[in-house]
Scaffold this motif. Structure first.
Motif, PDB file in Angstrom:
ATOM      1  N   SER A   1     -32.986 -20.111  12.313  1.00 18.40           N
ATOM      2  CA  SER A   1     -32.318 -21.141  13.097  1.00 18.40           C
ATOM      3  C   SER A   1     -32.601 -22.533  12.531  1.00 18.40           C
ATOM      4  O   SER A   1     -33.727 -22.855  12.184  1.00 18.40           O
ATOM      5  CB  SER A   1     -32.809 -21.084  14.547  1.00 18.40           C
ATOM      6  OG  SER A   1     -32.316 -22.181  15.268  1.00 18.40           O
ATOM      7  N   ASP A   2     -31.564 -23.341  12.435  1.00 21.05           N
ATOM      8  CA  ASP A   2     -31.733 -24.719  11.972  1.00 21.05           C
ATOM      9  C   ASP A   2     -32.178 -25.639  13.106  1.00 21.05           C
ATOM     10  O   ASP A   2     -32.711 -26.706  12.854  1.00 21.05           O
ATOM     11  CB  ASP A   2     -30.412 -25.255  11.396  1.00 21.05           C
ATOM     12  CG  ASP A   2     -30.090 -24.632  10.051  1.00 21.05           C
ATOM     13  OD1 ASP A   2     -31.009 -24.116   9.394  1.00 21.05           O
ATOM     14  OD2 ASP A   2     -28.905 -24.653   9.669  1.00 21.05           O
ATOM     15  N   LYS A   3     -31.946 -25.225  14.330  1.00 17.16           N
ATOM     16  CA  LYS A   3     -32.256 -26.071  15.480  1.00 17.16           C
ATOM     17  C   LYS A   3     -33.679 -25.831  15.968  1.00 17.16           C
ATOM     18  O   LYS A   3     -33.992 -24.787  16.510  1.00 17.16           O
ATOM     19  CB  LYS A   3     -31.277 -25.787  16.633  1.00 17.16           C
ATOM     20  CG  LYS A   3     -29.867 -26.227  16.351  1.00 17.16           C
ATOM     21  CD  LYS A   3     -29.763 -27.729  16.391  1.00 17.16           C
ATOM     22  CE  LYS A   3     -28.334 -28.161  16.226  1.00 17.16           C
ATOM     23  NZ  LYS A   3     -28.199 -29.580  16.242  1.00 17.16           N
ATOM     24  N   VAL A   4     -34.542 -26.799  15.711  1.00 16.36           N
ATOM     25  CA  VAL A   4     -35.916 -26.763  16.191  1.00 16.36           C
ATOM     26  C   VAL A   4     -36.197 -28.146  16.768  1.00 16.36           C
ATOM     27  O   VAL A   4     -35.884 -29.159  16.151  1.00 16.36           O
ATOM     28  CB  VAL A   4     -36.907 -26.442  15.051  1.00 16.36           C
ATOM     29  CG1 VAL A   4     -38.334 -26.420  15.550  1.00 16.36           C
ATOM     30  CG2 VAL A   4     -36.559 -25.127  14.385  1.00 16.36           C
ATOM     31  N   SER A   5     -36.792 -28.181  17.943  1.00 19.89           N
ATOM     32  CA  SER A   5     -37.052 -29.472  18.582  1.00 19.89           C
ATOM     33  C   SER A   5     -38.098 -30.258  17.790  1.00 19.89           C
ATOM     34  O   SER A   5     -38.946 -29.685  17.093  1.00 19.89           O
ATOM     35  CB  SER A   5     -37.537 -29.271  20.012  1.00 19.89           C
ATOM     36  OG  SER A   5     -38.841 -28.708  20.018  1.00 19.89           O
ATOM     37  N   ALA A   6     -38.034 -31.558  17.906  1.00 23.61           N
ATOM     38  CA  ALA A   6     -38.992 -32.434  17.230  1.00 23.61           C
ATOM     39  C   ALA A   6     -40.408 -32.130  17.685  1.00 23.61           C
ATOM     40  O   ALA A   6     -41.342 -32.117  16.866  1.00 23.61           O
ATOM     41  CB  ALA A   6     -38.645 -33.902  17.496  1.00 23.61           C
ATOM     42  N   SER A   7     -40.584 -31.855  18.961  1.00 22.80           N
ATOM     43  CA  SER A   7     -41.930 -31.552  19.455  1.00 22.80           C
ATOM     44  C   SER A   7     -42.459 -30.262  18.832  1.00 22.80           C
ATOM     45  O   SER A   7     -43.637 -30.160  18.505  1.00 22.80           O
ATOM     46  CB  SER A   7     -41.952 -31.466  20.982  1.00 22.80           C
ATOM     47  OG  SER A   7     -41.162 -30.405  21.438  1.00 22.80           O
ATOM     48  N   LYS A   8     -41.592 -29.269  18.635  1.00 21.61           N
ATOM     49  CA  LYS A   8     -41.995 -28.013  18.001  1.00 21.61           C
ATOM     50  C   LYS A   8     -42.364 -28.261  16.533  1.00 21.61           C
ATOM     51  O   LYS A   8     -43.340 -27.695  16.031  1.00 21.61           O
ATOM     52  CB  LYS A   8     -40.872 -26.981  18.113  1.00 21.61           C
ATOM     53  CG  LYS A   8     -41.240 -25.627  17.587  1.00 21.61           C
ATOM     54  CD  LYS A   8     -42.302 -24.976  18.440  1.00 21.61           C
ATOM     55  CE  LYS A   8     -42.542 -23.544  18.008  1.00 21.61           C
ATOM     56  NZ  LYS A   8     -43.682 -22.947  18.692  1.00 21.61           N
ATOM     57  N   VAL A   9     -41.609 -29.095  15.854  1.00 23.82           N
ATOM     58  CA  VAL A   9     -41.913 -29.431  14.462  1.00 23.82           C
ATOM     59  C   VAL A   9     -43.277 -30.108  14.379  1.00 23.82           C
ATOM     60  O   VAL A   9     -44.105 -29.750  13.535  1.00 23.82           O
ATOM     61  CB  VAL A   9     -40.814 -30.335  13.845  1.00 23.82           C
ATOM     62  CG1 VAL A   9     -41.244 -30.860  12.478  1.00 23.82           C
ATOM     63  CG2 VAL A   9     -39.494 -29.593  13.743  1.00 23.82           C
ATOM     64  N   LEU A  10     -43.536 -31.047  15.268  1.00 24.19           N
ATOM     65  CA  LEU A  10     -44.824 -31.743  15.258  1.00 24.19           C
ATOM     66  C   LEU A  10     -45.964 -30.793  15.615  1.00 24.19           C
ATOM     67  O   LEU A  10     -47.039 -30.839  15.004  1.00 24.19           O
ATOM     68  CB  LEU A  10     -44.788 -32.939  16.204  1.00 24.19           C
ATOM     69  CG  LEU A  10     -43.846 -34.068  15.784  1.00 24.19           C
ATOM     70  CD1 LEU A  10     -43.779 -35.130  16.871  1.00 24.19           C
ATOM     71  CD2 LEU A  10     -44.262 -34.671  14.467  1.00 24.19           C
ATOM     72  N   GLN A  11     -45.733 -29.915  16.571  1.00 22.39           N
ATOM     73  CA  GLN A  11     -46.750 -28.937  16.961  1.00 22.39           C
ATOM     74  C   GLN A  11     -47.067 -28.000  15.794  1.00 22.39           C
ATOM     75  O   GLN A  11     -48.230 -27.751  15.476  1.00 22.39           O
ATOM     76  CB  GLN A  11     -46.261 -28.134  18.166  1.00 22.39           C
ATOM     77  CG  GLN A  11     -47.266 -27.138  18.687  1.00 22.39           C
ATOM     78  CD  GLN A  11     -46.698 -26.375  19.888  1.00 22.39           C
ATOM     79  OE1 GLN A  11     -45.499 -26.109  19.962  1.00 22.39           O
ATOM     80  NE2 GLN A  11     -47.574 -26.032  20.812  1.00 22.39           N
ATOM     81  N   GLU A  12     -46.049 -27.484  15.128  1.00 25.52           N
ATOM     82  CA  GLU A  12     -46.250 -26.593  13.991  1.00 25.52           C
ATOM     83  C   GLU A  12     -46.896 -27.337  12.813  1.00 25.52           C
ATOM     84  O   GLU A  12     -47.680 -26.750  12.071  1.00 25.52           O
ATOM     85  CB  GLU A  12     -44.928 -25.955  13.552  1.00 25.52           C
ATOM     86  CG  GLU A  12     -44.380 -24.951  14.530  1.00 25.52           C
ATOM     87  CD  GLU A  12     -45.287 -23.741  14.724  1.00 25.52           C
ATOM     88  OE1 GLU A  12     -46.075 -23.400  13.821  1.00 25.52           O
ATOM     89  OE2 GLU A  12     -45.215 -23.134  15.810  1.00 25.52           O
ATOM     90  N   THR A  13     -46.571 -28.612  12.659  1.00 24.40           N
ATOM     91  CA  THR A  13     -47.198 -29.417  11.610  1.00 24.40           C
ATOM     92  C   THR A  13     -48.697 -29.527  11.858  1.00 24.40           C
ATOM     93  O   THR A  13     -49.507 -29.340  10.945  1.00 24.40           O
ATOM     94  CB  THR A  13     -46.559 -30.820  11.536  1.00 24.40           C
ATOM     95  OG1 THR A  13     -45.157 -30.682  11.248  1.00 24.40           O
ATOM     96  CG2 THR A  13     -47.210 -31.671  10.469  1.00 24.40           C
ATOM     97  N   CYS A  14     -49.068 -29.804  13.088  1.00 22.74           N
ATOM     98  CA  CYS A  14     -50.499 -29.886  13.448  1.00 22.74           C
ATOM     99  C   CYS A  14     -51.189 -28.546  13.209  1.00 22.74           C
ATOM    100  O   CYS A  14     -52.294 -28.504  12.647  1.00 22.74           O
ATOM    101  CB  CYS A  14     -50.664 -30.312  14.906  1.00 22.74           C
ATOM    102  SG  CYS A  14     -50.210 -32.018  15.207  1.00 22.74           S
ATOM    103  N   ASN A  15     -50.544 -27.454  13.605  1.00 21.85           N
ATOM    104  CA  ASN A  15     -51.109 -26.127  13.376  1.00 21.85           C
ATOM    105  C   ASN A  15     -51.290 -25.851  11.887  1.00 21.85           C
ATOM    106  O   ASN A  15     -52.306 -25.299  11.462  1.00 21.85           O
ATOM    107  CB  ASN A  15     -50.229 -25.037  13.995  1.00 21.85           C
ATOM    108  CG  ASN A  15     -50.236 -25.070  15.502  1.00 21.85           C
ATOM    109  OD1 ASN A  15     -51.145 -25.615  16.130  1.00 21.85           O
ATOM    110  ND2 ASN A  15     -49.205 -24.501  16.104  1.00 21.85           N
ATOM    111  N   TYR A  16     -50.310 -26.235  11.108  1.00 22.64           N
ATOM    112  CA  TYR A  16     -50.359 -26.014   9.662  1.00 22.64           C
ATOM    113  C   TYR A  16     -51.486 -26.828   9.026  1.00 22.64           C
ATOM    114  O   TYR A  16     -52.235 -26.313   8.193  1.00 22.64           O
ATOM    115  CB  TYR A  16     -49.005 -26.359   9.040  1.00 22.64           C
ATOM    116  CG  TYR A  16     -48.908 -26.064   7.568  1.00 22.64           C
ATOM    117  CD1 TYR A  16     -49.074 -24.772   7.079  1.00 22.64           C
ATOM    118  CD2 TYR A  16     -48.642 -27.079   6.664  1.00 22.64           C
ATOM    119  CE1 TYR A  16     -48.976 -24.494   5.724  1.00 22.64           C
ATOM    120  CE2 TYR A  16     -48.533 -26.806   5.303  1.00 22.64           C
ATOM    121  CZ  TYR A  16     -48.705 -25.524   4.839  1.00 22.64           C
ATOM    122  OH  TYR A  16     -48.609 -25.255   3.497  1.00 22.64           O
ATOM    123  N   ILE A  17     -51.630 -28.071   9.439  1.00 23.56           N
ATOM    124  CA  ILE A  17     -52.705 -28.915   8.916  1.00 23.56           C
ATOM    125  C   ILE A  17     -54.062 -28.321   9.287  1.00 23.56           C
ATOM    126  O   ILE A  17     -54.976 -28.276   8.448  1.00 23.56           O
ATOM    127  CB  ILE A  17     -52.555 -30.366   9.409  1.00 23.56           C
ATOM    128  CG1 ILE A  17     -51.333 -31.008   8.755  1.00 23.56           C
ATOM    129  CG2 ILE A  17     -53.826 -31.182   9.137  1.00 23.56           C
ATOM    130  CD1 ILE A  17     -50.931 -32.342   9.337  1.00 23.56           C
TER     131      ILE A  17
END
Length: 93
Positions: free
Chosen positions: A41-57
């Motif tokens: 899916s191309d549609k991902v909320s900004a909050s989900k992107v930020l949450q996954e970014t934090c998890n990845y870091i």
């Protein structure tokens, strides 16, 4: 206008970033994070992107810590004057 934005403007702090720039940055993050990039899916909320970014870091930090520990253990079992020890020390720096 969000209360955070209005507070920053009221306090005299001006942030010169537009909503389009934020959208662009979120899109760039989305391309960098494997958990999101691999989704269909191309549609991902900004909050989900930020949450996954934090998890990845966090996972990258754990991986760095683990590798650092492994190198330290390897260094402890290596002759301190060897070329291999010098390489390991350079990696730990």
């Amino acid at each position: 206008m969000s209360s955070r934005r209005s507070r920053s403007r009221q306090s005299g702090v001006s942030r010169n970033i537009t909503d389009d720039q934020i959208t662009d940055l979120i899109s760039k993050l989305q391309q960098l994070i494997p958990e999101i990039r691999n989704r269909q899916s191309d549609k991902v909320s900004a909050s989900k992107v930020l949450q996954e970014t934090c998890n990845y870091i966090r996972s990258l930090h754990r991986e760095v810590d683990d590798l650092s520990d492994r190198l330290s253990n390897l260094l402890a079992t290596t002759d301190s004057d060897s070329a291999q020890a010098a390489i390991i020390r350079s990696l730990l720096m």
